[in-house]
Scaffold this motif. Structure first.
Motif, PDB file in Angstrom:
ATOM      1  N   LYS A   1      11.605   3.952   0.126  1.00 35.23           N
ATOM      2  CA  LYS A   1      11.654   4.917   1.224  1.00 35.23           C
ATOM      3  C   LYS A   1      11.393   6.333   0.710  1.00 35.23           C
ATOM      4  CE  LYS A   1      14.726   6.462   4.980  1.00 35.23           C
ATOM      5  NZ  LYS A   1      14.895   7.888   4.608  1.00 35.23           N
ATOM      6  N   LEU A   2      12.048   6.713  -0.388  1.00 35.14           N
ATOM      7  CA  LEU A   2      11.852   8.052  -0.948  1.00 35.14           C
ATOM      8  C   LEU A   2      10.426   8.204  -1.449  1.00 35.14           C
ATOM      9  CD1 LEU A   2      12.724  10.821  -1.892  1.00 35.14           C
ATOM     10  CD2 LEU A   2      13.778   9.750  -3.899  1.00 35.14           C
ATOM     11  N   ARG A   3       9.917   7.187  -2.106  1.00 34.40           N
ATOM     12  CA  ARG A   3       8.543   7.239  -2.601  1.00 34.40           C
ATOM     13  C   ARG A   3       7.561   7.502  -1.457  1.00 34.40           C
ATOM     14  NH1 ARG A   3       5.134   4.989  -6.691  1.00 34.40           N
ATOM     15  NH2 ARG A   3       3.096   4.497  -5.807  1.00 34.40           N
ATOM     16  N   ARG A   4       7.704   6.738  -0.360  1.00 36.89           N
ATOM     17  CA  ARG A   4       6.784   6.894   0.775  1.00 36.89           C
ATOM     18  C   ARG A   4       6.901   8.285   1.386  1.00 36.89           C
ATOM     19  NH1 ARG A   4       8.713   1.678   1.602  1.00 36.89           N
ATOM     20  NH2 ARG A   4      10.163   2.356   3.223  1.00 36.89           N
ATOM     21  N   GLU A   5       8.128   8.761   1.574  1.00 35.17           N
ATOM     22  CA  GLU A   5       8.330  10.086   2.166  1.00 35.17           C
ATOM     23  C   GLU A   5       7.731  11.179   1.288  1.00 35.17           C
ATOM     24  OE1 GLU A   5      12.515  10.439   2.755  1.00 35.17           O
ATOM     25  OE2 GLU A   5      12.542   9.200   4.574  1.00 35.17           O
ATOM     26  N   ALA A   6       7.928  11.049  -0.025  1.00 36.23           N
ATOM     27  CA  ALA A   6       7.434  12.071  -0.942  1.00 36.23           C
ATOM     28  C   ALA A   6       5.912  12.116  -0.950  1.00 36.23           C
ATOM     29  CB  ALA A   6       7.966  11.797  -2.354  1.00 36.23           C
ATOM     30  N   ILE A   7       5.272  10.950  -1.110  1.00 33.39           N
ATOM     31  CA  ILE A   7       3.814  10.928  -1.183  1.00 33.39           C
ATOM     32  C   ILE A   7       3.205  11.361   0.141  1.00 33.39           C
ATOM     33  CG2 ILE A   7       1.800   9.427  -1.474  1.00 33.39           C
ATOM     34  CD1 ILE A   7       3.367   7.887  -3.568  1.00 33.39           C
ATOM     35  N   ASN A   8       3.826  10.989   1.260  1.00 29.55           N
ATOM     36  CA  ASN A   8       3.328  11.413   2.571  1.00 29.55           C
ATOM     37  C   ASN A   8       3.406  12.931   2.724  1.00 29.55           C
ATOM     38  OD1 ASN A   8       2.478  10.823   5.418  1.00 29.55           O
ATOM     39  ND2 ASN A   8       4.462  11.786   5.833  1.00 29.55           N
ATOM     40  N   THR A   9       4.508  13.538   2.265  1.00 33.50           N
ATOM     41  CA  THR A   9       4.652  15.002   2.351  1.00 33.50           C
ATOM     42  C   THR A   9       3.627  15.691   1.458  1.00 33.50           C
ATOM     43  OG1 THR A   9       7.018  14.799   2.800  1.00 33.50           O
ATOM     44  CG2 THR A   9       6.243  16.938   2.027  1.00 33.50           C
TER      45      THR A   9
ATOM     46  N   LEU B   1       6.072   0.669 -13.482  1.00 32.35           N
ATOM     47  CA  LEU B   1       5.450  -0.639 -13.309  1.00 32.35           C
ATOM     48  C   LEU B   1       6.340  -1.592 -12.529  1.00 32.35           C
ATOM     49  CD1 LEU B   1       3.866  -1.277 -16.827  1.00 32.35           C
ATOM     50  CD2 LEU B   1       2.778  -0.366 -14.784  1.00 32.35           C
ATOM     51  N   ALA B   2       7.533  -1.116 -12.141  1.00 36.80           N
ATOM     52  CA  ALA B   2       8.486  -2.004 -11.472  1.00 36.80           C
ATOM     53  C   ALA B   2       7.996  -2.454 -10.105  1.00 36.80           C
ATOM     54  CB  ALA B   2       9.846  -1.315 -11.331  1.00 36.80           C
ATOM     55  N   ASP B   3       7.194  -1.637  -9.445  1.00 34.86           N
ATOM     56  CA  ASP B   3       6.630  -2.013  -8.153  1.00 34.86           C
ATOM     57  C   ASP B   3       5.120  -1.836  -8.207  1.00 34.86           C
ATOM     58  OD1 ASP B   3       8.959  -2.631  -6.420  1.00 34.86           O
ATOM     59  OD2 ASP B   3       9.512  -0.588  -6.924  1.00 34.86           O
ATOM     60  N   VAL B   4       4.421  -2.634  -7.445  1.00 32.09           N
ATOM     61  CA  VAL B   4       2.964  -2.586  -7.448  1.00 32.09           C
ATOM     62  C   VAL B   4       2.474  -2.011  -6.125  1.00 32.09           C
ATOM     63  CG1 VAL B   4       0.844  -3.931  -7.734  1.00 32.09           C
ATOM     64  CG2 VAL B   4       2.931  -4.623  -8.928  1.00 32.09           C
ATOM     65  N   TYR B   5       1.727  -0.912  -6.230  1.00 34.79           N
ATOM     66  CA  TYR B   5       1.194  -0.233  -5.052  1.00 34.79           C
ATOM     67  C   TYR B   5      -0.303  -0.011  -5.206  1.00 34.79           C
ATOM     68  CZ  TYR B   5       5.899   1.159  -3.517  1.00 34.79           C
ATOM     69  OH  TYR B   5       7.201   1.168  -3.088  1.00 34.79           O
ATOM     70  N   THR B   6      -1.005  -0.056  -4.082  1.00 37.90           N
ATOM     71  CA  THR B   6      -2.372   0.452  -4.050  1.00 37.90           C
ATOM     72  C   THR B   6      -2.280   1.906  -3.589  1.00 37.90           C
ATOM     73  OG1 THR B   6      -2.755  -0.095  -1.716  1.00 37.90           O
ATOM     74  CG2 THR B   6      -3.206  -1.806  -3.349  1.00 37.90           C
ATOM     75  N   TYR B   7      -3.331   2.650  -3.773  1.00 36.76           N
ATOM     76  CA  TYR B   7      -3.311   4.026  -3.283  1.00 36.76           C
ATOM     77  C   TYR B   7      -4.696   4.441  -2.834  1.00 36.76           C
ATOM     78  CZ  TYR B   7      -4.693   4.751  -8.186  1.00 36.76           C
ATOM     79  OH  TYR B   7      -5.303   4.665  -9.408  1.00 36.76           O
TER      80      TYR B   7
ATOM     81  N   ASN C   1       0.854  -1.180   0.000  1.00 33.99           N
ATOM     82  CA  ASN C   1       0.000   0.000   0.000  1.00 33.99           C
ATOM     83  C   ASN C   1       0.894   1.235   0.000  1.00 33.99           C
ATOM     84  OD1 ASN C   1       0.925   0.424   2.633  1.00 33.99           O
ATOM     85  ND2 ASN C   1      -0.963  -0.279   3.606  1.00 33.99           N
ATOM     86  N   GLU C   2       0.285   2.422  -0.026  1.00 39.25           N
ATOM     87  CA  GLU C   2       1.091   3.640  -0.145  1.00 39.25           C
ATOM     88  C   GLU C   2       1.972   3.896   1.071  1.00 39.25           C
ATOM     89  OE1 GLU C   2       1.999   5.275  -2.411  1.00 39.25           O
ATOM     90  OE2 GLU C   2       0.521   5.299  -4.008  1.00 39.25           O
ATOM     91  N   ARG C   3       1.666   3.243   2.185  1.00 37.78           N
ATOM     92  CA  ARG C   3       2.493   3.412   3.387  1.00 37.78           C
ATOM     93  C   ARG C   3       3.708   2.484   3.364  1.00 37.78           C
ATOM     94  NH1 ARG C   3      -0.196   7.397   3.247  1.00 37.78           N
ATOM     95  NH2 ARG C   3      -2.030   7.806   4.531  1.00 37.78           N
ATOM     96  N   GLY C   4       3.772   1.660   2.307  1.00 40.35           N
ATOM     97  CA  GLY C   4       4.904   0.752   2.191  1.00 40.35           C
ATOM     98  C   GLY C   4       4.681  -0.595   2.849  1.00 40.35           C
ATOM     99  N   HIS C   5       3.500  -0.799   3.434  1.00 39.61           N
ATOM    100  CA  HIS C   5       3.213  -2.077   4.078  1.00 39.61           C
ATOM    101  C   HIS C   5       2.851  -3.119   3.026  1.00 39.61           C
ATOM    102  CE1 HIS C   5       1.926   0.727   7.555  1.00 39.61           C
ATOM    103  NE2 HIS C   5       3.182   0.351   7.710  1.00 39.61           N
ATOM    104  N   ILE C   6       3.325  -4.335   3.235  1.00 37.47           N
ATOM    105  CA  ILE C   6       3.074  -5.413   2.280  1.00 37.47           C
ATOM    106  C   ILE C   6       1.645  -5.941   2.445  1.00 37.47           C
ATOM    107  CG2 ILE C   6       3.727  -7.738   1.577  1.00 37.47           C
ATOM    108  CD1 ILE C   6       6.584  -7.094   2.437  1.00 37.47           C
TER     109      ILE C   6
END
Length: 365
Positions: free
Chosen positions: A69-77, A125-131, A21-26
């Motif tokens: 880590k950067l992805r999560r920090e950026a989207i959270n900000t 597409l390299a990683d799969v996330y929900t949002y 998910n967007e928080r990085g949890h599997i």
């Protein structure tokens, strides 16, 4: 591993990469055998593509353009800032953005650093996330694409920071548009579309009086829906009236929009998104920018099943730097039959070969 359209999956397929998910949890782990219930859940979460295991392609590993880590920090900000200003009056909302400016600038610098150190062509597409909310993810994705284009165009570092900040904030005005309109699954009425169009004007006025932010950033919010032929909005300006940075963001914005699942439209694959951009060359989009985009982005990402013009089928195995539409392909099938010893074909060294179509199936190519 191979890329598969989620709706085409059958029970028994095994996940090749974790789904977060967007928080990085599997949410689902690599190696998990999918049931029909799991597949239905993935579809309901608007996950268009997943990676699945295949013994002949398990060494094919798609690389993320930036760290999780950067992805999560950026989207959270982005989310924290946008939500904080959502219900405030314009002056307070602008102050919220001003306070976040230092964080946004650092995010842009971090993205630039990671993109420079990663020689792989970009694929989201390299990683799969929900949002949970498309706007925040979209703002981040557009920033990645925009900076990749800017770097390909050799824009200097100072201007890249301005361009990146403009990309992060290009849709900030949507936070002042009613949520039921933004999330409407059906066709918008004329009045609703007018409300959507106002986000460009809202964004401009939220940013333009922030003295610590370049006015170019405000114009990125204002002009990213303008088009070369004057067919865009909000002012219908054209050609050189549109700031060059806005023309770059326009390309990134459209590409991410059409290659992401939305409530009213399924996601396209990257090569299909590029075709839409090329259809607008000279009319809506700058050709130089689209060519830079083509060089920076993996049009046929690793793991994608494809068919060549000579009938052979296989999976994209690797990219050629700076040539997003001529990858290397691992051939798995010839003359309609699976081959015992798969082999690689480099499309950049075999110019008579072309990818004719992508195979949206679960079964091995």
């Amino acid at each position: 591993m191979r890329l598969a359209i989620t709706k085409s999956l059958s029970p028994g397929a095994r996940l090749g990469k974790n789904i977060h998910n967007e928080r990085g949890h599997i949410l689902l782990c690599e190696g998990l055998t999918l049931t029909q219930k799991m597949i239905d859940r993935l579809v309901s979460l608007n996950i268009p593509f997943v990676y699945i295991q295949d013994s002949r392609t398990d060494d094919i590993i798609p690389m993320s353009p930036v760290s999780g880590k950067l992805r999560r920090e950026a989207i959270n900000t982005i989310e924290t800032t946008f939500q904080d200003m959502k219900d405030k009056i314009n002056l307070d909302a602008s102050f919220t953005i001003e306070q976040a400016n230092v964080k946004f600038t650092q995010i842009v610098r971090s993205i630039m650093k990671e993109l420079k150190s990663n020689k792989e062509l970009m694929t989201l597409l390299a990683d799969v996330y929900t949002y949970d909310d498309y706007i925040f993810t979209h703002s981040f994705n557009v920033t990645l694409y925009t900076l990749a284009i800017g770097m390909e165009l050799n824009i200097n570092e100072k201007n890249l920071e301005i361009l990146g900040l403009g990309a992060i904030l290009h849709d900030v005005g949507k936070m002042l548009v009613p949520l039921d309109i933004l999330r409407k699954p059906g066709k918008l009425t004329e009045q609703e579309f007018e409300q959507i169009q106002k986000h460009a004007d809202y964004g401009f006025h939220l940013i333009k009086n922030i003295h610590t932010v370049s006015l170019i950033v405000a114009n990125c919010a204002y002009q990213h829906h303008e088009r070369l032929d004057g067919s865009g909005y909000p002012r219908g300006i054209k050609g050189d009236e549109i700031h060059y940075f806005c023309k770059i963001i326009a390309v990134a914005d459209v590409f991410d929009a059409v290659t992401s699942n939305r409530v009213y439209r399924k996601a396209l694959l990257p090569h299909e998104g590029l075709e839409i951009l090329y259809a607008g060359v000279g009319k809506k989009f700058d050709n130089t920018i689209i060519e830079a985009f083509r060089r920076a982005v993996a049009i046929y990402p690793n793991g994608l099943s494809v068919e060549l013009n000579d009938g052979r089928k296989g999976v994209v195995s690797a990219q050629n730097e700076g040539i997003g539409d001529r990858p290397k392909v691992r051939i798995l099938e010839e003359n309609g039959e699976q081959i015992k010893d798969p082999y690689e074909v480099d499309l950049n060294k075999n110019l008579h070969l072309l990818i004719m179509k992508c195979l949206n199936i679960q079964e091995p190519a």
